[in-house]
Design a protein around this motif. Structure first.
Motif, PDB file in Angstrom:
ATOM      1  N   UNK A  17     -17.514  -6.349  -3.967  1.00 26.95           N
ATOM      2  CA  UNK A  17     -17.251  -6.728  -2.574  1.00 26.95           C
ATOM      3  C   UNK A  17     -16.382  -7.981  -2.496  1.00 26.95           C
ATOM      4  N   UNK A  18     -16.689  -8.972  -3.329  1.00 28.27           N
ATOM      5  CA  UNK A  18     -15.881 -10.195  -3.335  1.00 28.27           C
ATOM      6  C   UNK A  18     -14.451  -9.897  -3.776  1.00 28.27           C
ATOM      7  N   UNK A  19     -14.324  -9.123  -4.845  1.00 33.08           N
ATOM      8  CA  UNK A  19     -12.996  -8.774  -5.348  1.00 33.08           C
ATOM      9  C   UNK A  19     -12.190  -7.987  -4.341  1.00 33.08           C
ATOM     10  N   UNK A  20     -12.842  -7.033  -3.691  1.00 35.02           N
ATOM     11  CA  UNK A  20     -12.160  -6.214  -2.668  1.00 35.02           C
ATOM     12  C   UNK A  20     -11.704  -7.071  -1.498  1.00 35.02           C
ATOM     13  N   UNK A  21     -12.580  -7.989  -1.038  1.00 35.87           N
ATOM     14  CA  UNK A  21     -12.239  -8.844   0.103  1.00 35.87           C
ATOM     15  C   UNK A  21     -11.075  -9.764  -0.236  1.00 35.87           C
ATOM     16  N   UNK A  22     -11.069 -10.309  -1.451  1.00 33.86           N
ATOM     17  CA  UNK A  22      -9.996 -11.218  -1.852  1.00 33.86           C
ATOM     18  C   UNK A  22      -8.685 -10.463  -2.066  1.00 33.86           C
ATOM     19  N   UNK A  24      -7.750  -7.167  -1.200  1.00 32.47           N
ATOM     20  CA  UNK A  24      -7.204  -6.270  -0.176  1.00 32.47           C
ATOM     21  C   UNK A  24      -7.311  -6.808   1.246  1.00 32.47           C
ATOM     22  N   UNK A  25      -8.212  -7.753   1.494  1.00 29.90           N
ATOM     23  CA  UNK A  25      -8.350  -8.328   2.827  1.00 29.90           C
ATOM     24  C   UNK A  25      -7.827  -9.767   2.895  1.00 29.90           C
ATOM     25  N   UNK A  26      -7.296 -10.228   1.767  1.00 29.78           N
ATOM     26  CA  UNK A  26      -6.699 -11.560   1.680  1.00 29.78           C
ATOM     27  C   UNK A  26      -7.666 -12.674   2.086  1.00 29.78           C
ATOM     28  N   UNK A  27      -8.923 -12.501   1.730  1.00 29.74           N
ATOM     29  CA  UNK A  27      -9.937 -13.533   2.017  1.00 29.74           C
ATOM     30  C   UNK A  27      -9.900 -14.567   0.891  1.00 29.74           C
ATOM     31  N   UNK A  28      -8.764 -15.229   0.771  1.00 26.32           N
ATOM     32  CA  UNK A  28      -8.563 -16.154  -0.343  1.00 26.32           C
ATOM     33  C   UNK A  28      -9.499 -17.361  -0.275  1.00 26.32           C
ATOM     34  N   UNK A  29     -10.021 -17.658   0.910  1.00 25.81           N
ATOM     35  CA  UNK A  29     -10.948 -18.770   1.070  1.00 25.81           C
ATOM     36  C   UNK A  29     -12.245 -18.566   0.276  1.00 25.81           C
ATOM     37  N   UNK A  53      -4.844 -11.654  -8.228  1.00 29.79           N
ATOM     38  CA  UNK A  53      -5.350 -11.320  -9.573  1.00 29.79           C
ATOM     39  C   UNK A  53      -6.815 -11.751  -9.745  1.00 29.79           C
ATOM     40  N   UNK A  54      -7.180 -12.847  -9.090  1.00 32.46           N
ATOM     41  CA  UNK A  54      -8.582 -13.268  -9.114  1.00 32.46           C
ATOM     42  C   UNK A  54      -9.456 -12.199  -8.482  1.00 32.46           C
ATOM     43  N   UNK A  55      -8.985 -11.655  -7.365  1.00 34.17           N
ATOM     44  CA  UNK A  55      -9.718 -10.568  -6.702  1.00 34.17           C
ATOM     45  C   UNK A  55      -9.857  -9.363  -7.600  1.00 34.17           C
ATOM     46  N   UNK A  56      -8.779  -8.995  -8.290  1.00 30.14           N
ATOM     47  CA  UNK A  56      -8.814  -7.842  -9.195  1.00 30.14           C
ATOM     48  C   UNK A  56      -9.734  -8.100 -10.383  1.00 30.14           C
ATOM     49  N   UNK A  57      -9.779  -9.353 -10.828  1.00 34.66           N
ATOM     50  CA  UNK A  57     -10.669  -9.709 -11.936  1.00 34.66           C
ATOM     51  C   UNK A  57     -12.121  -9.460 -11.551  1.00 34.66           C
TER      52      UNK A  57
END
Length: 243
Positions: A17-22, A24-29, A53-57
């Motif tokens: 969920x965290x990876x997907x949000x970061x 694909x939803x650009x929740x970089x915060x 890439x952090x999100x994908x990780x």
């Protein structure tokens, strides 16, 4: 077992969920420290693809843990170690790799910190695992007995109130401060009908020695049933002489 499976599923889903949000939803915060960065740094990082890439990780780490989940339903002895070892190696190694996408002025510092973190965490866990798997001995002397290794100690034979050789180990309800491995339980646990107990147990290797002291309850055995029987007979004989 069900508790362990539940924990792994929760961790895996959280990563996904965290990876997907970061990603694909650009929740970089959601990335630690990202929100407090200067705007020009955020723009550089996004342009380099660092938060993506952090999100994908995180996303791939969660998926990887779910892929490894079926190992828990097999006879593979080290399923838990493989799953959480994968998680740590993948995430910490990923942090080292992501340092190359840091802004130039902070890249060296980021790489140094992530590398040191990788070495310290993996090194510490490796040392702890090796120490946990190390054996223990029950040493009986004239007026006391000793259990060697981690969580071991010495006790006076006069403190013993009861010694029993059990063919089956009572149900272990919870670990309070100890090492719970697929083949070994060592440390402080709660045991059904016995309460807080100190365990030195090789799982599936009957029999088991139960030692009840004035203020301590101990369960111990060896991989070799004959060695367990020898310990029991020697300890029981010395205890009877003392009393």
């Amino acid at each position: 077992m069900m508790g362990l499976i539940s924990v792994q599923i929760i961790i895996s889903v959280l990563f996904i969920l965290l990876g997907w949000a970061i990603r694909y939803k650009k929740a970089y915060w959601l990335i630690s420290g990202f929100a407090s960065r200067a705007e020009h740094e955020k723009e550089q990082l996004i342009a380099k693809g660092s938060p993506q890439r952090t999100g994908m990780l995180l996303l791939s780490a969660g998926i990887g843990m779910l892929v490894l989940l079926p190992l828990l339903f097999t006879s593979f002895t080290y399923a838990v170690e493989v799953q959480f070892g994968f998680m740590l190696l993948y995430l910490l190694g990923g942090l080292v790799y992501l340092s190359k996408y840091e802004i130039p002025s902070k890249r060296k510092r980021s790489y140094t910190i992530s590398t040191i973190l990788f070495i310290v965490v993996i090194g510490s866990l490796t040392a702890l695992t090796i120490s946990s798997y190390q054996g223990y001995e029950l040493i009986i002397k004239k007026d006391h007995f000793e259990i060697t290794g981690m969580y071991g100690d010495e006790w006076n034979l006069k403190e013993i109130k009861r010694i029993e050789l059990m063919e089956e180990m009572p149900e272990v309800l919870a670990r309070t401060n100890g090492v719970g491995l697929p083949t070994l339980s060592k440390g402080h646990f709660k045991v059904k009908d016995y309460g807080k107990s100190l365990l030195f147990i090789q799982k599936g290797s009957s029999p088991y020695i139960y030692i009840e002291l004035t203020n301590r309850k101990i369960f111990i055995n060896d991989k070799d049933p004959e060695q367990t029987n020898r310990w029991y007979e020697e300890l029981r004989t010395k205890w009877k002489v003392i009393n």
